[in-house]
Design an enzyme around this catalytic site. Structure first.
Site, PDB file in Angstrom:
ATOM      1  N   ASP A  95       2.429  -2.493 -12.381  1.00 36.50           N
ATOM      2  CA  ASP A  95       2.098  -1.817 -11.127  1.00 36.50           C
ATOM      3  C   ASP A  95       0.658  -1.327 -11.208  1.00 36.50           C
ATOM      4  O   ASP A  95       0.067  -1.250 -12.292  1.00 36.50           O
ATOM      5  CB  ASP A  95       3.050  -0.638 -10.876  1.00 36.50           C
ATOM      6  N   SER A  96       0.107  -0.981 -10.046  1.00 33.18           N
ATOM      7  CA  SER A  96      -1.250  -0.441 -10.027  1.00 33.18           C
ATOM      8  C   SER A  96      -1.312   0.948 -10.649  1.00 33.18           C
ATOM      9  O   SER A  96      -2.355   1.367 -11.150  1.00 33.18           O
ATOM     10  CB  SER A  96      -1.773  -0.380  -8.590  1.00 33.18           C
ATOM     11  N   GLY A 133      -4.999  -0.477  -2.597  1.00 27.10           N
ATOM     12  CA  GLY A 133      -5.030  -0.637  -1.149  1.00 27.10           C
ATOM     13  C   GLY A 133      -6.409  -0.856  -0.560  1.00 27.10           C
ATOM     14  O   GLY A 133      -6.544  -1.534   0.458  1.00 27.10           O
ATOM     15  N   CYS A 168       4.706  -4.076  -7.305  1.00 25.16           N
ATOM     16  CA  CYS A 168       3.612  -3.619  -6.448  1.00 25.16           C
ATOM     17  C   CYS A 168       3.501  -4.584  -5.278  1.00 25.16           C
ATOM     18  O   CYS A 168       3.204  -5.769  -5.477  1.00 25.16           O
ATOM     19  CB  CYS A 168       2.302  -3.584  -7.240  1.00 25.16           C
ATOM     20  N   ASN A 169       3.769  -4.096  -4.065  1.00 31.73           N
ATOM     21  CA  ASN A 169       3.686  -4.949  -2.878  1.00 31.73           C
ATOM     22  C   ASN A 169       2.290  -5.533  -2.702  1.00 31.73           C
ATOM     23  O   ASN A 169       2.132  -6.718  -2.411  1.00 31.73           O
ATOM     24  CB  ASN A 169       4.045  -4.140  -1.627  1.00 31.73           C
ATOM     25  N   THR A 170       1.264  -4.703  -2.879  1.00 32.71           N
ATOM     26  CA  THR A 170      -0.109  -5.160  -2.665  1.00 32.71           C
ATOM     27  C   THR A 170      -0.456  -6.292  -3.624  1.00 32.71           C
ATOM     28  O   THR A 170      -1.016  -7.315  -3.226  1.00 32.71           O
ATOM     29  CB  THR A 170      -1.096  -3.993  -2.837  1.00 32.71           C
ATOM     30  N   CYS A 183       5.716   0.354  -0.605  1.00 33.63           N
ATOM     31  CA  CYS A 183       4.879   0.652  -1.773  1.00 33.63           C
ATOM     32  C   CYS A 183       5.789   1.365  -2.749  1.00 33.63           C
ATOM     33  O   CYS A 183       6.486   2.318  -2.371  1.00 33.63           O
ATOM     34  CB  CYS A 183       3.694   1.538  -1.388  1.00 33.63           C
ATOM     35  N   THR A 184       5.813   0.917  -3.999  1.00 33.24           N
ATOM     36  CA  THR A 184       6.767   1.482  -4.960  1.00 33.24           C
ATOM     37  C   THR A 184       6.464   2.943  -5.285  1.00 33.24           C
ATOM     38  O   THR A 184       7.318   3.635  -5.845  1.00 33.24           O
ATOM     39  CB  THR A 184       6.795   0.653  -6.259  1.00 33.24           C
ATOM     40  N   HIS A 185       5.284   3.432  -4.941  1.00 35.27           N
ATOM     41  CA  HIS A 185       4.988   4.848  -5.137  1.00 35.27           C
ATOM     42  C   HIS A 185       5.757   5.741  -4.168  1.00 35.27           C
ATOM     43  O   HIS A 185       6.087   6.886  -4.491  1.00 35.27           O
ATOM     44  CB  HIS A 185       3.488   5.122  -4.951  1.00 35.27           C
TER      45      HIS A 185
END
Length: 274
Positions: free
Chosen positions: A15-16, A48, A79-81, A194-196
């Site tokens: 993930d980011s 993002g 992470c979607n992005t 967004c996983t956050h």
């Protein structure tokens, strides 16, 4: 799918930042015989605001090093992005690796909505991605889908889960565009793309102007990973894994404490995009 032997390879979760911990938590429940390596590209966080070409190159460069170093059984790109941008490139570049991606949960939202009004709360990068528009066209053409790109929520979620104060007014300003009233109907589902964002789900529920279903894809991602990762009969949880790697090499004290709370050691090494 069952695999024999007693040396299960780890699963790498990428993930980011620390948002992928929401997915890791679910994956551990379903894959107790696997060790996990959590990789946070905190040096590149947040994703993002990146331009597409340099971010795609960064992700591919990072994975070239990660896969060579850790040789995982599979990778969950939590992470979607990252996945909507580089998922296809990753699969082409590393055809022998299993990649489990994260994309906005638009299909299940379209199946569940009663009002036909669905909002997708995401990062600006995910909102502008053609991949996201294609999901809407394929699965939610009969719905009114509002895309809401938040510049700030990922940072706010990271601060919140570390125990730092986040104001209600700031959160409400980010989620308010998700709530639509049209022809007597109201938004009834908000996709957390967004996983956050699930870290803030209880805050969202408290501040929402009316109740909605906040759709968290973490469990579905973990189920897909379990389907693709061989089950090893009789294997015990391996020693030496369950650690986190930060691309900065310098996670702060609150992040270290959070990782320990998730049962993860901090690796001394960092990984850098070339």
């Amino acid at each position: 799918m069952t695999q024999t032997g007693h040396e299960p390879k780890p699963v790498l979760v990428f993930d980011s930042g620390i948002g992928g911990l929401t997915v890791l938590r679910e994956a551990r429940v379903l894959m107790p015989e696997r060790g996990f390596i959590y990789v946070a590209d905190d040096a590149g966080f947040p994703y993002g605001g990146w331009e597409e070409a340099p971010l795609r190159k960064r992700i591919l460069d990072l994975f070239a090093e990660l896969l060579a170093t850790y040789e995982p059984e599979a990778v969950i790109v939590a992470c979607n992005t990252a996945f909507t941008l580089a998922g296809t490139d990753l699969r082409h570049a590393f055809p022998d690796m299993r990649f489990i991606g994260t994309v906005p949960a638009i299909k299940p939202a379209a199946e569940r909505t009663r009002s036909g009004l669905v909002s997708v709360l995401a990062t600006p990068g995910t909102v502008k991605r053609a991949y996201t528009r294609d999901l809407i066209q394929s699965f939610a053409a009969k719905c009114h889908v509002r895309l809401v790109g938040s510049e700030n929520l990922a940072r706010m979620a990271e601060a919140y889960i570390r125990g730092e104060p986040v104001s209600d007014e700031a959160v409400l300003a980010e989620i308010a565009p998700c709530f639509v009233e049209k022809d007597g109907a109201r938004t009834d589902i908000v996709v957390l793309a967004c996983t956050h964002y699930p870290f803030l789900a209880n805050v969202f529920r408290r501040l929402a102007p009316w109740p909605v279903d906040w759709l968290d894809p973490a469990e579905a991602i973990a189920r897909q990973a379990r389907r693709l990762v061989p089950l090893i009969e009789g294997a015990e949880h391996p020693q030496g894994f369950d650690f986190a790697v930060f691309t900065s090499g310098k996670p702060d004290f609150s992040t270290r404490r959070l990782m320990q709370g998730f049962g993860l050691d901090i690796a001394d090494t960092s990984v850098k995009a070339v």
